[in-house]
Design a protein around this motif. Sequence first.
Motif, short mmCIF file in Angstrom:
data_model
loop_
_atom_site.label_atom_id
_atom_site.label_comp_id
_atom_site.label_asym_id
_atom_site.label_seq_id
_atom_site.Cartn_x
_atom_site.Cartn_y
_atom_site.Cartn_z
N THR A 194 40.57 -21.82 38.73
CA THR A 194 40.27 -22.60 39.18
C THR A 194 39.54 -23.97 38.31
OG1 THR A 194 42.42 -22.03 39.68
CG2 THR A 194 42.26 -24.46 39.07
N VAL A 195 39.28 -24.48 36.91
CA VAL A 195 38.29 -25.78 37.31
C VAL A 195 39.29 -26.95 36.92
CG1 VAL A 195 36.03 -26.74 36.08
CG2 VAL A 195 36.49 -24.05 35.95
N VAL A 196 39.11 -27.87 38.16
CA VAL A 196 39.80 -28.75 37.93
C VAL A 196 38.50 -30.27 37.73
CG1 VAL A 196 40.81 -30.65 38.98
CG2 VAL A 196 41.28 -28.45 40.37
N ASP A 197 38.93 -30.93 36.13
CA ASP A 197 37.86 -32.00 35.51
C ASP A 197 39.34 -32.74 35.45
OD1 ASP A 197 35.76 -32.68 34.48
OD2 ASP A 197 36.29 -32.06 32.49
N GLY A 198 37.86 -34.29 34.80
CA GLY A 198 39.17 -35.05 34.67
C GLY A 198 40.01 -35.84 35.33
N ASP A 199 40.71 -36.24 34.75
CA ASP A 199 42.39 -36.84 35.76
C ASP A 199 42.41 -36.12 36.46
OD1 ASP A 199 41.07 -39.43 33.73
OD2 ASP A 199 43.48 -39.52 33.37
N GLY A 200 42.13 -34.74 36.14
CA GLY A 200 42.92 -33.56 37.73
C GLY A 200 42.06 -34.21 38.99
N LEU A 201 40.73 -34.57 38.28
CA LEU A 201 40.50 -34.70 39.62
C LEU A 201 41.13 -36.32 40.67
CD1 LEU A 201 36.57 -34.04 38.21
CD2 LEU A 201 37.83 -33.49 40.17
N PHE A 202 41.48 -36.91 40.03
CA PHE A 202 42.01 -37.96 40.27
C PHE A 202 43.13 -37.72 40.94
CE2 PHE A 202 44.85 -41.69 40.26
CZ PHE A 202 43.45 -43.03 40.52
N LEU A 203 44.07 -36.76 40.61
CA LEU A 203 45.41 -36.31 41.46
C LEU A 203 44.23 -35.78 42.74
CD1 LEU A 203 47.50 -34.06 39.05
CD2 LEU A 203 48.05 -36.73 40.29
N SER A 294 33.29 -27.88 31.11
CA SER A 294 34.53 -27.11 32.27
C SER A 294 35.29 -25.40 31.40
CB SER A 294 35.54 -27.86 32.25
OG SER A 294 35.88 -28.31 31.33
N GLY A 295 34.87 -24.95 30.10
CA GLY A 295 35.32 -24.52 29.86
C GLY A 295 34.58 -23.50 30.23
N SER A 296 33.15 -23.85 29.31
CA SER A 296 32.23 -22.80 29.78
C SER A 296 32.65 -22.43 31.16
CB SER A 296 30.85 -22.89 29.34
OG SER A 296 30.45 -23.96 28.38
N VAL A 297 32.22 -23.16 31.95
CA VAL A 297 32.76 -22.34 33.74
C VAL A 297 33.51 -21.96 33.76
CG1 VAL A 297 33.03 -24.19 36.17
CG2 VAL A 297 31.35 -24.72 34.20
#
Lengths: 369, 369
Positions: A194-203, A294-297
């Motif tokens: 699971t890659v967490v990026d953007g506002d997912g990181l805020f959560l 994030s898509g590549s990772v």
Amino acid sequence: MGACPHAWQQHHLHHRGRMWAASPAFRRQLFLLRSLAPTCADGGRASSSSLRPHLMYAAAGPVYEADAEAVVRRITPPLDRARHKGQAGKIAIIGGCREYTGAPYFAAISALRVGADLSHVFCTKDAATVIKSYSPELIVHPILEESYSVRDDERESVSSSILAEVIKWMERFDCIVDCVGNIMRHARQANIPTVVDGDGLFLITNNIGLVEDNSLAILTPNVYEYKRLVQKVLNCEVNEENASEQLTALCQKIGGVTIMRKGKADLISDGKKVTQVSTFGSPRRCGGQGDILSGSVAVFSSWARHFLLSNEQPKETSVNPMVLGCIAGSLLLRKAAALAFEKNKRSTVTTDIIEFLGQSLEDICPAGR
Amino acid sequence: MGACPHAWQQHHLHHRGRMWAASPAFRRQLFLLRSLAPTCADGGRASSSSLRPHLMYAAAGPVYEADAEAVVRRITPPLDRARHKGQAGKIAIIGGCREYTGAPYFAAISALRVGADLSHVFCTKDAATVIKSYSPELIVHPILEESYSVRDDERESVSSSILAEVIKWMERFDCIVDCVGNIMRHARQANIPTVVDGDGLFLITNNIGLVEDNSLAILTPNVYEYKRLVQKVLNCEVNEENASEQLTALCQKIGGVTIMRKGKADLISDGKKVTQVSTFGSPRRCGGQGDILSGSVAVFSSWARHFLLSNEQPKETSVNPMVLGCIAGSLLLRKAAALAFEKNKRSTVTTDIIEFLGQSLEDICPAGR
């Protein structure tokens, strides 16, 4: 472009040992281990807690530049005529809302351009029509719709219980965190990176428990998101003098996760040593590059995990596939961005960079090898 | 990308003998028959039931590689300045739903790229706007709209009774099978070749009567869909050792239909002998290639049927145009996929393959001939 609320990726790959079990695999892997020895010699598989004392020591070490090209060459699966659809990966992007439709699109299409076979996007009904119209290659699910079904041959890619949770999550804003938690717990039980990026990181920042001790979770914070993470988790400010020690400490405090701190050089750590990728990309800072990353990772980390799983190795030399995925994704984006800038100069936009993902990967590891 | 629920194609071509009645036609056809003798020597026109004993024997025979290039050259209509719009074919794609808009688009645009004059898509209101946005080339009908009318010069292409049935089908989910049944019965009465792909195959699998003894029906199952078909119809598992015998038995059990089992080599049978096309395409397994195939097969099978109808031949040497259509479609997709991969390598997506359909067809049978 900022990622949309709770934008994060999950990627699932069929486990088919023989895909990577070709004879040169072990030699390839030894090479891989050598090229990564500084980062991973102390074993990426053991639980971070059991290794903490050792790691605290290791964390004081220098930052090594990863042999990123070697990593990409080793983990990228050889193309096999016998494979069928889905075996090179199926990715699911959870995200996309009224304001942000570009971010999930960039991440999803990048996954396809890197080499995944199928790319699904789960988003709001409003976002779905727009994201679909960007490209017929994507399978876009407006998950607020009730009458939903995944076709059999793709059911594996996104379990219905993830969907159920996602639907709950989207329906009741006041239970977002709980539901993301459920989704991530499910992904973890299903061994889905699971890659967490953007506002997912805020959560995540406000609910560290969501990723705590999840060795398949990757956080990809930019400068602002990293600042928030450090303040929340370590109760201090970002310290550039001890950047690598601070990053290591952050990973250890959260436990198990891999963090890629995006910047001029991407700093990558899983709480053990710190690796960096500083290959020059492009001076353009157009929004959306983080979404390509994030898509590549997501694709590379799954390939790396599969590569390692299908090439048995002694525990003490095991490496962390999530770290490899970050290294590979970082390099590929930088190479593609450089080519796109060479062609489009100041007018370079994210779409131009995506167009060069294929050539960049081909330059590093030719499909014909 | 997976096909959307009930994705299937119908293709209708005006019967104008003189299109193919040019002097070399008969010689061309003899050559065609020679090139296909192994597959079709026992006569594709007779009803499968009357021939079963003979076929069971024939089924034990070997699998012949089709002379696919010869087939494409023979059945592709020469370009004729006297023809008017529609005479090279009008295709109708029935499919396109909330989740899947790419599949019907790929099939419809591929039909145009192969050489059909008009390509219609009948889909849900939700899907229509998106599919239209992919390309101005397509005529997209949001069939849930009440105020619907087909333009005069296209009215012939899709009869209003099909529309009535399609509208019923879309309006009442609980009667899908009945309505698809009505649509297929109508298509059959109107002698319209029908290609059933994707989730349309799921319906067929559970309602074999829908295609039973329809010699103008083609089923194009992938590995998952074929497995379901074999389990349901033959009550056993897929047996790779006797792949061709099993495929022949499946066609005979259903009766009359042509089945193309997609895979590393595409196995094609109408219950008589089995032909295969194994020309190497691309190692990339991006979703959507099956949709290109169904669109191409729809056009070629109609062209083949027309070619045979307009060149009277002795019954005992008649060939099955549906088989020819499968052979031609399979070869064209494989050639286009190879060219697209040569250019885009790992980053190849379905759209890249469609771009090469024209060149592939031109390589096989130049428009100037």
